[in-house]
Write an enzyme that holds these catalytic residues in place. Structure first.
Site, PDB file in Angstrom:
ATOM      1  N   CYS A 130       3.188  -2.961   1.306  1.00 42.95           N
ATOM      2  CA  CYS A 130       4.214  -3.362   2.282  1.00 42.95           C
ATOM      3  C   CYS A 130       5.401  -2.416   2.161  1.00 42.95           C
ATOM      4  CB  CYS A 130       4.636  -4.799   2.001  1.00 42.95           C
ATOM      5  SG  CYS A 130       6.034  -5.397   2.981  1.00 42.95           S
ATOM      6  N   SER A 133       8.395  -3.085   2.027  1.00 45.41           N
ATOM      7  CA  SER A 133       9.385  -3.600   1.071  1.00 45.41           C
ATOM      8  C   SER A 133       9.135  -3.032  -0.322  1.00 45.41           C
ATOM      9  CB  SER A 133       9.362  -5.125   1.036  1.00 45.41           C
ATOM     10  OG  SER A 133       9.823  -5.665   2.245  1.00 45.41           O
ATOM     11  N   HIS A 179      10.719   0.286  -0.133  1.00 44.14           N
ATOM     12  CA  HIS A 179      12.181   0.141  -0.091  1.00 44.14           C
ATOM     13  C   HIS A 179      12.749  -0.025  -1.500  1.00 44.14           C
ATOM     14  CE1 HIS A 179      16.084  -1.197   1.508  1.00 44.14           C
ATOM     15  NE2 HIS A 179      16.041  -2.134   0.591  1.00 44.14           N
ATOM     16  N   HIS A 232       3.274  -7.022  -3.606  1.00 44.67           N
ATOM     17  CA  HIS A 232       3.544  -8.447  -3.356  1.00 44.67           C
ATOM     18  C   HIS A 232       2.745  -9.003  -2.169  1.00 44.67           C
ATOM     19  CE1 HIS A 232       6.318  -6.357  -0.660  1.00 44.67           C
ATOM     20  NE2 HIS A 232       6.352  -7.451   0.067  1.00 44.67           N
ATOM     21  N   CYS A 249       2.935 -11.509   2.813  1.00 43.30           N
ATOM     22  CA  CYS A 249       4.262 -11.066   3.247  1.00 43.30           C
ATOM     23  C   CYS A 249       4.315 -10.697   4.718  1.00 43.30           C
ATOM     24  CB  CYS A 249       4.760  -9.898   2.385  1.00 43.30           C
ATOM     25  SG  CYS A 249       6.456  -9.380   2.784  1.00 43.30           S
TER      26      CYS A 249
END
Length: 401
Positions: free
Chosen positions: A54, A56, A59, A76, A183
């Site tokens: 993902c 994220s 990031h 995740h 997610c």
């Protein structure tokens, strides 16, 4: 039976396995042998089948300060099988298929017992480098601590998760699709379904057609939206967006100096879209989304993740007198313990199009190529397989990238 016998040999003992470890911010992950400690009370150890990458993860992998904890195991969007359980666990047993979640569900606090919130007030979401008790279950070959991420850490062949961060799922869902519910896809679909509560026949505008934006489109399609406008700089998203229900496409680079919000207002006779979604994480796009949201009842939902100190400014007069609302949301407003199972069933019933989100499937040792693909915008979801035997049994063909 075989899984139970295997678990009986490892239960209560440390397990040595492979993991993709981030040693420094923004640097390639290293495939290392690590030790995963046995679960403590109210914890369970999970044999990870596969995890999807993902944005994220990217990031926070890039962050030095704040929240830059290293060495760390990211990941995740994960699905796995319970290998062993600690004391005090009754609802989950060895052999169950589970999805770890970055959001907790204690089942007791005002938030968990209310339909209005999915953010547990007893176990608040934090970017903690530890599990619930403030310690780690990971260590390297030197015995040094490796930190957790998002209470999940799915880029390891085994992980330890608190029971409040785990949801049982139907094992009939293929792992490469089940992990997506951890997610991004759930966040987008949930934002359309739970947060916006989109009605049939309405107009939706989506800024950013990454996985979350496309999942918003999928959720809007399932809710019966009549017009779904996608805004993205990538022309390849035109055809991709159509598969998820996008009816109109706007490329800001092709507007001759106009703003996308102005074009959307023009498309809707100056009224604006009933529901607008920001799915990138840019303050300027949040302002754009709010600007073209319908006055009177329009709702703007902010889903994109920006830097921790980012801000955006709204015109006070417009905000106070327009009747519009603007909201942020985590995980699309879904309660993992309830709604993951609902989305899984909708997939099995051939309603939710999870298959379309998976563009690549790779081996763990190719994980850095997955990072490159996502950063360059050349994929939707790349599934990283940690259990090669299960991948083989499922007939997975690994992509050469």
């Amino acid at each position: 039976m075989a899984q139970t016998q295997e678990a009986s040999k490892t239960a209560g003992k440390p397990i040595r396995c492979r993991a993709a470890v981030a040693r420094k911010a923004g640097e390639p992950l290293e495939i290392e042998e690590i030790t995963v400690a046995p679960p403590k009370a109210r914890e369970l150890r999970v044999r990870v089948l596969c995890s999807a990458l993902c944005f994220s993860d990217i990031h926070f992998w890039r962050l030095k300060e704040p929240h830059g904890y290293y060495p760390r195991i990211f990941g995740h969007e994960t699905v796995g099988v319970v290998e062993s359980v600690g004391e005090g666990i009754e609802d989950v047993k060895v052999g169950d298929t589970v999805i770890p979640s970055f959001l907790a569900y204690c089942g007791e606090c005002p938030d968990c017992t209310s339909i209005k919130s999915n953010q547990c007030s007893k176990l608040r979401f934090e970017l903690s480098p530890y599990i619930r008790d403030g310690t780690s279950r990971f260590s390297d070959t030197k015995g040094e601590t490796i930190y957790h991420f998002g209470y999940t850490s799915g880029f390891s062949e085994y992980t330890v998760v608190d029971i409040t961060h785990v949801t049982k799922v139907d094992p009939a869902i293929p792992p490469s699709k089940a992990c997506l519910l951890g997610c991004g896809v759930s966040t987008g679909v949930g934002a359309a379904w739970k947060t916006a509560d989109i009605e049939a026949g309405t107009t939706v505008a989506i800024f950013g057609l990454g996985v979350i934006g496309l999942a918003v489109a999928e959720g809007a399609r399932l809710r019966g939206a009549k017009t779904i406008i996608g805004v993205d700089l990538n022309p390849d998203k035109v055809e991709i967006g159509k598969k998820f229900g996008v009816t109109h496409f706007i490329n800001p680079k092709e507007l001759g100096g106009k703003l996308a919000s102005e074009v959307i207002l023009g498309m809707t006779d100056g009224l604006g879209a009933d529901y607008c979604f920001e799915c990138v994480g840019l303050p300027s796009l949040s302002q754009e989304a709010f600007a073209c949201c319908r006055k009177g009842w329009g709702k703007t939902v902010i889903l994109g993740v920006d830097k921790p100190d980012s801000k955006f400014i709204l015109n006070s007069l417009v905000n106070n007198h327009s009747g519009k609302t603007i909201t942020g949301v985590q995980y699309g407003g879904l309660k993992p313990n309830i709604d993951i199972a609902i989305l899984g069933k909708r997939y099995l019933d051939k309603e939710l199009q999870l298959d379309l989100f998976v563009t690549h499937q790779i081996k763990l040792e190719d994980i850095n190529k997955a990072f490159k693909l996502l950063i360059e915008g050349k994929c939707l979801r790349t599934v990283i397989w940690l259990d090669r035997e299960r991948a083989s049994a499922d007939g997975v063909t690994f992509d050469e990238i």
